[in-house]
Design a protein around this motif. Structure first.
Motif, PDB file in Angstrom:
ATOM      1  N   ASN A 119      -5.022  37.809  22.967  1.00 30.09           N
ATOM      2  CA  ASN A 119      -4.808  39.134  23.764  1.00 30.09           C
ATOM      3  C   ASN A 119      -5.539  39.184  24.952  1.00 30.09           C
ATOM      4  N   PHE A 120      -5.164  39.986  25.877  1.00 29.00           N
ATOM      5  CA  PHE A 120      -5.755  40.024  27.461  1.00 29.00           C
ATOM      6  C   PHE A 120      -6.954  41.029  27.296  1.00 29.00           C
ATOM      7  N   MET A 121      -7.033  41.985  26.437  1.00 21.86           N
ATOM      8  CA  MET A 121      -8.321  42.907  26.604  1.00 21.86           C
ATOM      9  C   MET A 121      -9.067  43.266  25.568  1.00 21.86           C
ATOM     10  N   HIS A 247       1.996  35.569  26.266  1.00 25.46           N
ATOM     11  CA  HIS A 247       2.588  36.080  27.388  1.00 25.46           C
ATOM     12  C   HIS A 247       1.895  35.703  28.495  1.00 25.46           C
ATOM     13  N   SER A 248       2.690  35.092  29.546  1.00 22.37           N
ATOM     14  CA  SER A 248       2.298  35.138  30.852  1.00 22.37           C
ATOM     15  C   SER A 248       0.992  34.052  30.820  1.00 22.37           C
ATOM     16  N   ARG A 249      -0.200  34.251  31.458  1.00 27.11           N
ATOM     17  CA  ARG A 249      -1.206  33.310  31.423  1.00 27.11           C
ATOM     18  C   ARG A 249      -1.507  32.924  30.133  1.00 27.11           C
ATOM     19  N   LEU A 250      -1.156  33.688  29.103  1.00 25.00           N
ATOM     20  CA  LEU A 250      -1.620  33.361  27.701  1.00 25.00           C
ATOM     21  C   LEU A 250      -0.291  32.488  27.021  1.00 25.00           C
ATOM     22  N   GLY A 251       0.761  32.677  27.873  1.00 16.12           N
ATOM     23  CA  GLY A 251       1.945  31.768  27.294  1.00 16.12           C
ATOM     24  C   GLY A 251       1.584  30.496  27.798  1.00 16.12           C
ATOM     25  N   LYS A 252       1.109  30.246  28.980  1.00 17.53           N
ATOM     26  CA  LYS A 252       0.780  29.068  29.573  1.00 17.53           C
ATOM     27  C   LYS A 252      -0.165  28.275  28.512  1.00 17.53           C
ATOM     28  N   ALA A 253      -1.091  29.020  27.991  1.00 18.91           N
ATOM     29  CA  ALA A 253      -2.173  28.738  26.803  1.00 18.91           C
ATOM     30  C   ALA A 253      -1.408  28.222  25.830  1.00 18.91           C
ATOM     31  N   GLY A 285       9.501  31.605  43.450  1.00 15.28           N
ATOM     32  CA  GLY A 285       8.671  32.289  43.049  1.00 15.28           C
ATOM     33  C   GLY A 285       7.132  31.896  42.925  1.00 15.28           C
ATOM     34  N   GLU A 286       6.290  31.878  42.088  1.00 13.82           N
ATOM     35  CA  GLU A 286       4.793  31.503  42.125  1.00 13.82           C
ATOM     36  C   GLU A 286       5.088  30.088  42.354  1.00 13.82           C
ATOM     37  N   ARG A 287       3.955  29.651  43.133  1.00 11.24           N
ATOM     38  CA  ARG A 287       3.715  28.046  43.257  1.00 11.24           C
ATOM     39  C   ARG A 287       2.296  27.808  43.040  1.00 11.24           C
ATOM     40  N   ASP A 290      -0.398  29.318  44.818  1.00  6.21           N
ATOM     41  CA  ASP A 290      -0.774  30.362  44.583  1.00  6.21           C
ATOM     42  C   ASP A 290      -1.710  30.796  43.418  1.00  6.21           C
ATOM     43  N   LEU A 291      -1.303  29.605  42.599  1.00  6.20           N
ATOM     44  CA  LEU A 291      -2.123  29.797  41.203  1.00  6.20           C
ATOM     45  C   LEU A 291      -3.575  29.450  41.564  1.00  6.20           C
ATOM     46  N   ASN A 292      -3.594  28.282  42.428  1.00 11.97           N
ATOM     47  CA  ASN A 292      -5.024  27.723  42.637  1.00 11.97           C
ATOM     48  C   ASN A 292      -5.944  28.713  43.650  1.00 11.97           C
ATOM     49  N   ARG A 293      -5.136  29.357  44.257  1.00  7.87           N
ATOM     50  CA  ARG A 293      -5.965  30.307  45.354  1.00  7.87           C
ATOM     51  C   ARG A 293      -6.433  31.607  44.497  1.00  7.87           C
ATOM     52  N   ARG A 294      -5.408  32.149  43.721  1.00  7.55           N
ATOM     53  CA  ARG A 294      -5.763  33.626  43.004  1.00  7.55           C
ATOM     54  C   ARG A 294      -6.601  33.156  41.676  1.00  7.55           C
ATOM     55  N   PHE A 295      -6.361  31.959  41.216  1.00  5.93           N
ATOM     56  CA  PHE A 295      -7.025  31.651  39.779  1.00  5.93           C
ATOM     57  C   PHE A 295      -7.506  30.415  39.766  1.00  5.93           C
ATOM     58  N   PRO A 296      -8.569  30.265  40.730  1.00 10.50           N
ATOM     59  CA  PRO A 296      -9.338  28.824  40.772  1.00 10.50           C
ATOM     60  C   PRO A 296      -9.558  28.213  39.456  1.00 10.50           C
ATOM     61  N   HIS A 297      -9.904  29.065  38.641  1.00  8.44           N
ATOM     62  CA  HIS A 297     -10.624  28.652  37.362  1.00  8.44           C
ATOM     63  C   HIS A 297      -9.672  28.431  36.187  1.00  8.44           C
ATOM     64  N   TRP A 298      -8.281  28.462  36.454  1.00  4.96           N
ATOM     65  CA  TRP A 298      -7.253  28.268  35.178  1.00  4.96           C
ATOM     66  C   TRP A 298      -7.071  26.929  35.001  1.00  4.96           C
ATOM     67  N   PHE A 299      -6.886  26.028  36.012  1.00  2.00           N
ATOM     68  CA  PHE A 299      -6.538  24.631  35.753  1.00  2.00           C
ATOM     69  C   PHE A 299      -7.688  23.450  36.361  1.00  2.00           C
ATOM     70  N   LEU A 338      11.014  37.641  38.560  1.00  4.75           N
ATOM     71  CA  LEU A 338      11.207  36.493  39.627  1.00  4.75           C
ATOM     72  C   LEU A 338      10.072  35.608  39.835  1.00  4.75           C
ATOM     73  N   TRP A 339       8.863  36.170  40.017  1.00  2.00           N
ATOM     74  CA  TRP A 339       7.708  35.512  40.158  1.00  2.00           C
ATOM     75  C   TRP A 339       7.553  34.424  39.089  1.00  2.00           C
ATOM     76  N   ALA A 340       7.936  34.593  37.885  1.00  2.00           N
ATOM     77  CA  ALA A 340       8.012  33.548  36.974  1.00  2.00           C
ATOM     78  C   ALA A 340       9.039  32.528  36.817  1.00  2.00           C
ATOM     79  N   ARG A 388      11.293  44.040  33.630  1.00  2.99           N
ATOM     80  CA  ARG A 388      10.189  43.287  34.194  1.00  2.99           C
ATOM     81  C   ARG A 388       9.446  42.386  33.329  1.00  2.99           C
ATOM     82  N   HIS A 389       8.142  42.017  34.137  1.00  6.14           N
ATOM     83  CA  HIS A 389       7.355  41.025  33.453  1.00  6.14           C
ATOM     84  C   HIS A 389       6.213  41.601  32.263  1.00  6.14           C
ATOM     85  N   GLU A 390       6.840  41.563  30.930  1.00  2.29           N
ATOM     86  CA  GLU A 390       6.142  42.323  29.721  1.00  2.29           C
ATOM     87  C   GLU A 390       6.465  41.487  28.671  1.00  2.29           C
TER      88      GLU A 390
HETATM   89  C1  GTR Z   1       0.062  36.685  37.459  1.00  2.64           C
HETATM   90  C2  GTR Z   1      -0.106  35.115  37.804  1.00  2.64           C
HETATM   91  C3  GTR Z   1       0.912  34.459  36.774  1.00  2.64           C
HETATM   92  C4  GTR Z   1       0.846  34.954  35.368  1.00  2.64           C
HETATM   93  C5  GTR Z   1       0.606  36.511  35.391  1.00  2.64           C
HETATM   94  C6  GTR Z   1      -0.008  37.065  33.995  1.00  2.64           C
HETATM   95  O1  GTR Z   1      -0.600  37.105  38.539  1.00  2.64           O
HETATM   96  O2  GTR Z   1       0.372  34.846  38.955  1.00  2.64           O
HETATM   97  O3  GTR Z   1       0.903  33.168  36.589  1.00  2.64           O
HETATM   98  O4  GTR Z   1       0.053  34.428  34.729  1.00  2.64           O
HETATM   99  O5  GTR Z   1      -0.389  36.949  36.444  1.00  2.64           O
HETATM  100  O6  GTR Z   1      -0.750  36.533  33.243  1.00  2.64           O
HETATM  101  O7  GTR Z   1       0.340  38.347  33.681  1.00  2.64           O
END
Ligand code: GTR
Length: 410
Positions: A119-121, A247-253, A285-287, A290-299, A338-340, A388-390
């Motif tokens: 979970n995120f929080m 979900h989302s970044r934790l879906g990548k994980a 959408g996201e490239r 974008d990931l490397n700029r906003r989240f340089p620590h993820w990869f 669409l970002w995803a 939406r993204h949820e």
């Molecule tokens: C966004 C990010 C996505 C996704 C999302 C999330 O800001 O660009 O790759 O991971 O966060 O985790 O909700």
């Protein structure tokens, strides 16, 4: 691409691209059977993803100590067993720890299948249950203001409950196991200093980064495998039926954990997008940049070499999905997310299919993306939820049905 440029959301502007072939080894050897896939190509792909995308994590913990802090058979009005288990990740009781929160249906003498997801929080946000312990780790500020100076407070109880329909999961005969991702690594660029990457590194916070250094996504994925180490000895859990969800970044994980660790029976990616289930070569959408700029620590460090050079990346998302084969995998998208890149997520499933066929298994079973509100799939599930993204109750119903079909439900 100019850094910070507008994302492309126009299907007609998706460039022509050629995907790497999951069934051809790097030296050109074709993969015609499962043996070559498992002995050569699969390890090779894992190595490529480590080297170029997620970085290299340790295979195990240097030592582990499981502390069952609580086991209450009368939780949620008597309907559930709640267990809280601290996993000390270095074998000592001072080093990094992951706090598992578990709800199991009260069923005597039966080991239950469980969903496992980060979970995120913090665990206390998953359900208003006042018995859930509140994390002491760094947590991100939230909109509701329940977090004070990056510390969680009781005001955050249940604030993320819509993502975790605990009662519904229990009623369907499954347990839920969750942990806060920040126990492994808090989600900010310097967060690694507070997480397992520093704690398990011989030089701690003086750490020098290698190009194949594990990033936060790999640290989260690693933690999911450590949770599995515990679930294998929990007497209430059927460790052969552990379903990963994220979900989302934790879906990548979740995807990366499922690729690396074949103990997970089913893997579910909810809107994991770029760096997860979406084909990067579509540049929709996201490239990567974008990931490397906003989240340089993820990869890993080398991933930064692929900003605006998607075609040079030796792997793509369909190969990540293929690493789950022959296990069932489900990719959930949302129509407004669409970002995803929902279509890119569908196509990753479609192009993973040849690997499933090596095992005589049908993947999606269709070649056309389903309409909004529809779902498809045999061993590779896919849906396009309206909205939406949820992570919503609608998504969970699809996942529960899919898992029932494969793991037999009750
Ligand atoms: C966004 C990010 C996505 C996704 C999302 C999330 O800001 O660009 O790759 O991971 O966060 O985790 O909700």
């Amino acid at each position: 691409m100019v850094v910070g440029a507008e994302p492309n959301y126009d299907e007609s502007k998706v460039p022509a691209y050629t995907l790497p072939d999951p069934l051809v080894c790097e030296d050109g050897t074709p993969v015609r059977d499962r043996r070559v896939w498992e002995k050569r190509r699969r390890p090779e792909l894992l190595w490529l993803f480590e080297e170029h995308v997620y970085g290299r994590a340790p295979t195990a913990a240097p030592g582990m100590w499981f502390e069952v802090v609580e086991s209450d058979g009368t939780a949620l009005g008597g309907r559930a067993i709640r267990r809280q288990v601290t996993i000390w990740l270095r074998g000592d009781r001072v080093g990094p720890r992951m706090d598992l929160l578990m709800y199991l249906p009260r069923e005597r003498g039966r080991r239950v299948p469980v969903f496992l997801g980060l979970n995120f929080m913090g665990n206390h946000t998953v359900h208003p249950d006042p018995g859930i312990r509140i994390t002491e780790q760094w947590v991100p500020a939230d909109r509701a203001g329940t977090v004070v100076s990056n510390r969680a407070t009781a005001a955050g109880r249940g604030t993320m409950a819509s993502r975790w329909p605990v009662e519904r999961i229990l009623a369907r005969g499954y347990g839920l196991v969750t942990a806060y991702c920040g126990d492994l690594e808090p989600d900010f660029p310097e967060g690694w200093k507070l997480g397992v990457r520093a704690a398990l590194s011989p030089d701690g916070t003086n750490h020098v980064f290698r190009l194949d250094e594990w990033g936060a996504v790999a640290a989260w994925a690693w933690g999911l495998s450590r949770a599995m180490d515990y679930l294998e000895i929990d007497r209430g859990v059927d460790a052969k039926r552990v379903v990963l969800i994220g979900h989302s970044r934790l879906g990548k994980a979740a995807l990366w954990a499922g690729a690396r660790d074949r103990r997970f029976a089913v893997v579910i990616s909810n809107e994991s997008g770029e760096g997860g289930a979406a084909l990067t070569r579509r540049r929709f959408g996201e490239r990567i940049a974008d990931l490397n700029r906003r989240f340089p620590h993820w990869f890993c460090g080398r991933y930064k070499e692929y900003d605006d050079r998607e075609d040079a990346l030796p792997v793509d998302a369909h190969e990540l999905i293929a690493l789950m084969a022959p296990r069932p995998v489900y990719i959930g998208s949302a129509s407004e997310d669409l970002w995803a890149d929902p279509r890119g997520e569908f196509l990753a499933g479609l192009h993973a299919e040849p690997v499933y066929r090596l095992y005589g298994r049908t993947g999606l079973g269709v070649t056309e993306m389903p309409a909004v509100g529809q779902w498809v799939g045999r061993y590779i599930g896919y849906h396009l939820r309206p909205g939406r993204h949820e992570l919503t109750a609608w998504d969970w119903e699809r996942y529960l049905d899919f898992v029932d079909r494969h793991l037999g439900g009750r």
